[in-house]
Design a protein around this motif. Structure first.
Motif, mmCIF file in Angstrom:
data_model
loop_
_atom_site.group_PDB
_atom_site.id
_atom_site.type_symbol
_atom_site.label_atom_id
_atom_site.label_comp_id
_atom_site.label_asym_id
_atom_site.label_seq_id
_atom_site.Cartn_x
_atom_site.Cartn_y
_atom_site.Cartn_z
ATOM 1 N N GLN A 118 0.837 -1.189 0.000
ATOM 2 C CA GLN A 118 0.000 0.000 0.000
ATOM 3 C C GLN A 118 0.878 1.247 0.000
ATOM 4 O O GLN A 118 1.571 1.535 0.979
ATOM 5 C CB GLN A 118 -0.926 0.021 1.228
ATOM 6 C CG GLN A 118 -1.964 -1.104 1.253
ATOM 7 C CD GLN A 118 -3.019 -0.940 0.185
ATOM 8 O OE1 GLN A 118 -3.385 0.191 -0.162
ATOM 9 N NE2 GLN A 118 -3.507 -2.042 -0.351
ATOM 10 N N GLN A 119 0.881 1.949 -1.120
ATOM 11 C CA GLN A 119 1.622 3.210 -1.281
ATOM 12 C C GLN A 119 3.074 3.076 -0.803
ATOM 13 O O GLN A 119 3.582 3.921 -0.061
ATOM 14 C CB GLN A 119 0.902 4.340 -0.526
ATOM 15 C CG GLN A 119 -0.497 4.603 -1.072
ATOM 16 C CD GLN A 119 -1.218 5.706 -0.326
ATOM 17 O OE1 GLN A 119 -1.254 5.712 0.904
ATOM 18 N NE2 GLN A 119 -1.791 6.645 -1.059
ATOM 19 N N VAL A 120 3.710 2.017 -1.263
ATOM 20 C CA VAL A 120 5.085 1.731 -0.822
ATOM 21 C C VAL A 120 6.093 2.509 -1.665
ATOM 22 O O VAL A 120 6.102 2.440 -2.898
ATOM 23 C CB VAL A 120 5.383 0.218 -0.902
ATOM 24 C CG1 VAL A 120 6.880 -0.046 -0.716
ATOM 25 C CG2 VAL A 120 4.576 -0.526 0.158
ATOM 26 N N THR B 111 3.123 0.699 3.518
ATOM 27 C CA THR B 111 3.056 -0.538 4.296
ATOM 28 C C THR B 111 3.067 -1.761 3.384
ATOM 29 O O THR B 111 2.534 -1.733 2.272
ATOM 30 C CB THR B 111 1.760 -0.587 5.148
ATOM 31 O OG1 THR B 111 0.619 -0.543 4.282
ATOM 32 C CG2 THR B 111 1.712 0.569 6.124
ATOM 33 N N VAL B 112 3.655 -2.830 3.897
ATOM 34 C CA VAL B 112 3.592 -4.143 3.266
ATOM 35 C C VAL B 112 2.921 -5.075 4.259
ATOM 36 O O VAL B 112 3.368 -5.185 5.401
ATOM 37 C CB VAL B 112 4.999 -4.678 2.917
ATOM 38 C CG1 VAL B 112 4.905 -6.074 2.300
ATOM 39 C CG2 VAL B 112 5.734 -3.728 1.975
ATOM 40 N N ARG B 113 1.838 -5.703 3.842
ATOM 41 C CA ARG B 113 1.149 -6.658 4.716
ATOM 42 C C ARG B 113 1.358 -8.061 4.159
ATOM 43 O O ARG B 113 1.043 -8.336 3.003
ATOM 44 C CB ARG B 113 -0.336 -6.353 4.826
ATOM 45 C CG ARG B 113 -1.068 -7.323 5.762
ATOM 46 C CD ARG B 113 -2.532 -6.964 5.928
ATOM 47 N NE ARG B 113 -2.724 -5.737 6.680
ATOM 48 C CZ ARG B 113 -2.676 -5.649 8.011
ATOM 49 N NH1 ARG B 113 -2.439 -6.737 8.744
ATOM 50 N NH2 ARG B 113 -2.866 -4.509 8.613
ATOM 51 N N ILE B 114 1.904 -8.943 5.005
ATOM 52 C CA ILE B 114 2.110 -10.339 4.647
ATOM 53 C C ILE B 114 1.351 -11.171 5.666
ATOM 54 O O ILE B 114 1.753 -11.274 6.827
ATOM 55 C CB ILE B 114 3.602 -10.696 4.626
ATOM 56 C CG1 ILE B 114 4.334 -9.792 3.630
ATOM 57 C CG2 ILE B 114 3.805 -12.161 4.241
ATOM 58 C CD1 ILE B 114 5.840 -9.918 3.657
ATOM 59 N N GLY B 115 0.212 -11.728 5.235
ATOM 60 C CA GLY B 115 -0.651 -12.406 6.195
ATOM 61 C C GLY B 115 -1.132 -11.422 7.246
ATOM 62 O O GLY B 115 -1.675 -10.357 6.932
#
Length: 290
Positions: free
Chosen positions: A6-8, A63-67
């Motif tokens: 998200q908007q990384v 943000t990076v979301r992994i699980g």
């Protein structure tokens, strides 16, 4: 294990005279159990994107979301341990990462490091030796006594041994001949299906992206410029050319054939086998009496 960016944004050496921006406003999603190819020319940002997938790099912004794990610029190492337990990376020339005195110990290293009991780790090592088509007696040999192809399979076994939910492949067939490439890619496809893995292939090969992936992300100058199914992303020559990419070989052949016979085939041919099948069907139809 769903993955989303998200908007990384990411910069190497931020806030210094040597700052270099490598990712720009990345917004992509990868679904659990999918097979995604990330393609792009050299320097497009593929490898930088890859290194965010298990916390080897953290976003400068976004943000990076992994699980269930959210990774930001402030995320500490402890929170990343669970990510690294679930995300395995097969780097280019993975055999260069072998270091133990025996094949068995090398494959067991990852599981032991994540707290798996020794007996279970040893069992997994021997199961993978068999599954990867290696002779049973390699277990007690030094990995450095093996052929290059066998060494690569041992290195891959070391990643698979701790049973990751997400498998990242960074140009995994680099340096292999055509037969070796096909064998390794089919091996990964088998594991993807049998283990229900989320597989992410980072590649220069348009052919591999077309043959194996069900979702494609195109990187260009640090941005994710295209995303979608290969039937859409990998069949638009003009659009790909704008990002310094070519059509997969089978799609080029298809377009040449369609120009030659002045007739369109019913769907994009993402593999040579599919193209041959459609041409054979067309020839059979043309030969049947009206």
């Amino acid at each position: 294990m769903d993955i989303s960016f998200q908007q990384v944004n990411f910069a190497y050496a931020p806030n210094t005279p040597f700052e270099k921006k490598a990712l720009h406003d990345i917004n992509v999603s990868i679904k659990t159990g999918s097979y995604t190819a990330v393609i792009g020319h050299t320097g497009s940002g593929k490898s930088t994107l890859l290194l965010h997938l298990n916390g080897l790099l953290k976003p400068t912004e976004g943000t990076v979301r992994i699980g269930d794990t959210l990774i930001t610029s402030e995320t500490k190492g402890k929170a990343l341990r669970n990510v690294r337990r679930n995300v395995g990376i097969v780097f280019q020339f993975p055999e260069h990462q072998l270091f133990e005195e025996t094949v068995e110990k090398d494959i067991m290293f990852g599981p032991l490091n994540f707290g798996i009991p020794e007996d279970e780790a040893r069992k997994r090592a021997h199961e993978l030796i068999e599954m990867l088509g290696l002779p049973a007696d390699v277990a007690n040999k030094s990995p450095f006594e093996l052929s290059g192809g066998q060494m690569r399979r041992v290195a891959i076994a070391g990643v698979l041994a701790f049973k990751p939910s997400v498998l990242i492949l960074d140009e995994p067939t680099a340096g292999l001949d055509p037969q070796g490439r096909r064998e390794i890619m089919e091996l990964f496809e088998r594991f993807h299906k049998e283990e229900g893995l989320t597989t992410i292939l980072v590649t220069h090969s348009m052919e591999d992206a077309a043959r194996y992936a069900e979702h494609v992300i195109v990187m260009h100058e640090g941005s994710a410029v295209l995303a979608g199914p290969p039937e859409e992303v990998l069949t638009d020559a003009e659009q790909l050319s704008a990002y310094r990419l070519e059509l997969p070989r089978s799609v080029r052949f298809q377009k040449d054939f369609e120009r030659l016979v002045h007739q369109q085939l019913p769907q994009p041919a993402l593999t040579e086998e599919k193209l041959a099948e459609m041409i054979a069907a067309l020839a059979k139809e043309a030969g049947e009496p009206k």
